[in-house]
Design an enzyme around this catalytic site. Structure first.
Site, PDB file in Angstrom:
ATOM      1  N   ASP A  89       0.867  -1.182   0.000  1.00  0.00           N
ATOM      2  CA  ASP A  89       0.000   0.000   0.000  1.00  0.00           C
ATOM      3  C   ASP A  89       0.902   1.230   0.000  1.00  0.00           C
ATOM      4  OD1 ASP A  89      -1.924  -1.964   0.403  1.00  0.00           O
ATOM      5  OD2 ASP A  89      -3.034  -0.813   1.912  1.00  0.00           O
ATOM      6  N   LYS A 152      -6.967   3.464  -2.991  1.00  0.00           N
ATOM      7  CA  LYS A 152      -7.352   3.418  -1.574  1.00  0.00           C
ATOM      8  C   LYS A 152      -7.568   4.848  -1.086  1.00  0.00           C
ATOM      9  CE  LYS A 152      -5.090   2.155   2.845  1.00  0.00           C
ATOM     10  NZ  LYS A 152      -3.932   1.441   3.425  1.00  0.00           N
ATOM     11  N   LYS A 181     -10.283   0.298  -2.120  1.00  0.00           N
ATOM     12  CA  LYS A 181     -10.157   0.005  -0.690  1.00  0.00           C
ATOM     13  C   LYS A 181     -10.549   1.250   0.096  1.00  0.00           C
ATOM     14  CE  LYS A 181      -6.763  -1.186   2.917  1.00  0.00           C
ATOM     15  NZ  LYS A 181      -5.404  -1.707   3.193  1.00  0.00           N
TER      16      LYS A 181
END
Length: 220
Positions: A89, A152, A181
């Site tokens: 991430d 995300k 996400k």
């Protein structure tokens, strides 16, 4: 898919100890979460604690500001992968995006995706609280161009976390070509299910246990 298998069980505070990482991994096994999400220095430990299970290890990179050099992010990614990370991430370079340095942002993401490879997952954290809607759309476009697997919403360390409006916008932007996400401030079952209803494929939270128990969490 069951809600527990959408959750990245997350612990990213500056004060996190090795013992807390071990507890995080035990909780992930007990509640059968999809992954644990940890700072890169704890990837090897998390991998060890989760040996023999199917729970993934997710490492954040360039966290939480995204403002370090592209080379530093690349090195951190290669080390995290060597230590056993299944997913990365990365934090988008918000300052570059706001400066109109779109090629630099694209190259930053693309380099990490090339490093991660086709068989592992790269998520791009937009940190939506700092972006205009136009900038969010641009960030999603660049993530798609760089072949990122997910966009995300948030680190959980900015001025705000996930919002339903941002997730709707991101889903519209990626058109199913990347997953979404939601992360930051998701603390209870009802809120988590609102994001699931919008079609998020993953939820990042340190409140996973509270969410599954129908309680109200206090973390990010």
């Amino acid at each position: 898919m069951k809600l527990n298998k959408l959750i990245d069980h997350t612990l990213l505070k500056a004060t996190v100890t090795l013992a807390e990482i071990e507890t995080l991994c035990k909780e992930a096994v007990e509640y059968d979460f999809y992954s644990v999400c940890v700072n890169s220095c704890y990837v090897a430990a998390a991998k060890k604690f989760l040996a023999g299970t199917d729970i993934k290890v997710c490492s954040v990179v360039g966290f939480p500001l995204g403002a370090m050099s592209a080379k530093a992010k690349y090195f951190e990614t290669t080390q995290a992968l060597a230590d056993g990370a299944d997913e990365i991430d990365m934090v988008l370079n918000v300052g570059w995006l706001k400066s109109g340095e779109t090629q630099k942002v694209l190259d930053d993401i693309a380099a990490l995706k090339q490093c991660v490879g086709e068989n592992r997952v790269l998520k791009v954290i937009l940190e939506t609280c700092y972006l205009t809607d136009e900038e969010k759309r641009l960030a999603c476009k660049l993530a798609l161009e760089a072949h990122a697997d997910f966009v995300k919403t948030s680190t959980g360390f900015g001025t705000g976390g996930a919002t339903l409006a941002d997730v709707k916008l991101m889903k519209e932007c990626v058109q199913g070509k990347a997953k979404v996400k939601a992360s930051g401030g998701i603390r209870d079952y009802e809120t988590a299910m609102q994001y699931v209803a919008l079609g998020v494929e993953r939820i990042g939270t340190s409140n996973g246990i509270a969410i599954l128990k129908g309680e109200k969490g206090t973390g990010y």
